[in-house]
Write an enzyme that holds these catalytic residues in place. Structure first.
Site, short mmCIF file in Angstrom:
data_model
loop_
_atom_site.label_atom_id
_atom_site.label_comp_id
_atom_site.label_asym_id
_atom_site.label_seq_id
_atom_site.Cartn_x
_atom_site.Cartn_y
_atom_site.Cartn_z
N THR A 125 10.71 -2.50 -6.00
CA THR A 125 9.99 -2.98 -7.16
C THR A 125 10.73 -3.99 -8.06
OG1 THR A 125 8.85 -0.72 -7.26
CG2 THR A 125 8.51 -2.02 -9.38
N GLU A 363 6.22 6.15 -5.24
CA GLU A 363 6.02 6.25 -3.85
C GLU A 363 4.31 5.78 -3.53
OE1 GLU A 363 8.16 7.14 -1.46
OE2 GLU A 363 9.76 8.22 -2.72
#
Length: 386
Positions: A125, A363
């Site tokens: 991320t 996730e």
């Protein structure tokens, strides 16, 4: 490794005792201090929890997916912070190495990850790329026998304790989307790598996320996982497995919340009788149990199918979507059953309410799971296998 029933049950009971006797009694302490005590971490190492999914030849337990999920269900029955201590080693911090690492890479890193002496973390991320994993901007430019990494990763779990990162970076600046992304194993002590302070979060105190900054970090070319341009494949393969694990942790939390709400409802009296005897309270308990049972069945079915070698991308996303959304509903009902007491910190219900909110985000968000499910359905239809 497929455990026989007796060994599997012994492992599950051992983890259950650890959760009941060591974790649950100090949940409030962990929430207040934002730290899991080191003696608990040491016990987790002794139990082998850091190496659940690392193959036996590298020092782990090498559990099959079904057994890993059964253990995760037990770990989910306490504050998620405890599971998070070892969570990246079990899942996203180790599985790229397990699935795509060379033998040299595995020998170098996996034994330490399995023992808990090394903490692995997964750096995907970024400030501008989360759900759009293919849109990441971190660059890896080839320079001789090294790649030079520049960029910033955000909300990286266990980054402040990590010794080694699996990093996704763009190696082909001219190739848009997923095809230009590669994966690297990056050691914490390389010059130019720095880690920010832990973020202040809504819940899951004791589990930390931080920025990871790469400023001309020189990574040996031999530390690439797989081939150049295969980073997205690495990431998605890791996430398939992680989604089942997280579903099990979330469902373990649901089972704990049901236990708490039923016990409280049987003791708390209103209108001259325990509130458990009022039908509207019974409805909330019953709905919670039905959804949690369905989630458990989905988890174990998908895990068994993965163990059998089936492609479970759609099943993993379906399971995570249902299980994690269900946990949110169960937590909300638990607060409602407890009434005012559920909003007070003394009972810990409000802490679980905050903690489980994250399951619908990491996730892959629930919305990303919906996209994956729809995409897989259309692929199956086009292949004539729907």
């Amino acid at each position: 490794m497929a455990f026989d029933a007796e060994i599997r049950q012994a492992l599950i009971e051992q983890v259950r005792r650890f959760v009941n006797e060591r974790c649950i009694p100090i949940e409030a302490q962990v929430g207040e201090t934002d730290e899991v005590p080191q003696d608990i971490v040491n016990e987790m190492k002794e139990l082998g929890l850091f190496g659940l999914a690392v193959p036996e030849e590298y020092g782990g337990l090498g559990l099959d997916m079904e057994t890993e999920c059964l253990v995760a269900l037990e770990l989910g029955r306490t504050s998620p912070a405890f599971r998070s201590v070892a969570g990246t080693n079990i899942g996203i911090g180790s599985q790229a190495l397990v699935l795509f690492g060379t033998e040299e890479q595995k020998q170098k890193y996996l034994p330490g990850i399995a023992s808990g002496d090394l903490i692995g973390s997964f750096a995907l991320t970024e400030p501008g790329a989360g759900s759009d994993a293919a849109g990441l901007k971190t660059k890896a430019v080839r320079d001789g026998d090294h790649y030079v990494l520049n960029g910033t990763k955000r909300y990286i779990t266990n980054a402040n304790k990590a010794n080694v990162f699996t990093v996704m970076a763009r190696t082909n600046q001219d190739e848009p989307g997923a095809k230009g992304v590669s994966a690297f194993v990056v050691e914490r002590d390389l010059p130019g790598l720095s880690v920010g302070q832990p973020e202040k979060k809504m819940g899951q105190q004791g589990a930390h996320v931080c920025d990871v900054i790469f400023d001309d970090v020189r990574v040996p070319a031999e530390n690439m996982l797989g081939n150049e341009g295969e980073g997205f494949k690495v990431a998605m393969s890791v996430l398939d497995k992680g989604r089942l694990h997280i579903s099990a942790v979330a469902t373990g939390a649901s089972e704990r919340l049901i236990k708490e709400m039923v016990e409280y409802a049987m003791e708390r009296e209103q209108f001259g009788k325990p509130i458990a005897q009022h039908q509207l309270i019974q409805a909330m308990m019953a709905d919670s149990q039905a959804e949690t049972y369905a989630a458990r069945c989905m988890i174990l079915d998908a895990a068994r199918r993965r163990d059998a070698g089936e492609n479970v991308t759609m099943l993993a996303s379906s399971t995570k979507l249902f299980a994690c959304e269900a946990t949110g509903r169960v937590a909300d009902r638990a607060v409602q059953v407890f009434g005012g007491a559920g909003y007070i910190t003394d009972y810990g219900i409000e802490r679980f309410y905050r903690d489980v909110r994250l399951f619908r985000l990491y996730e892959g968000t629930s919305q990303i799971q919906q996209i994956v499910i729809a995409r897989e359905l259309m692929k199956a239809a086009n292949a004539g296998s729907l």
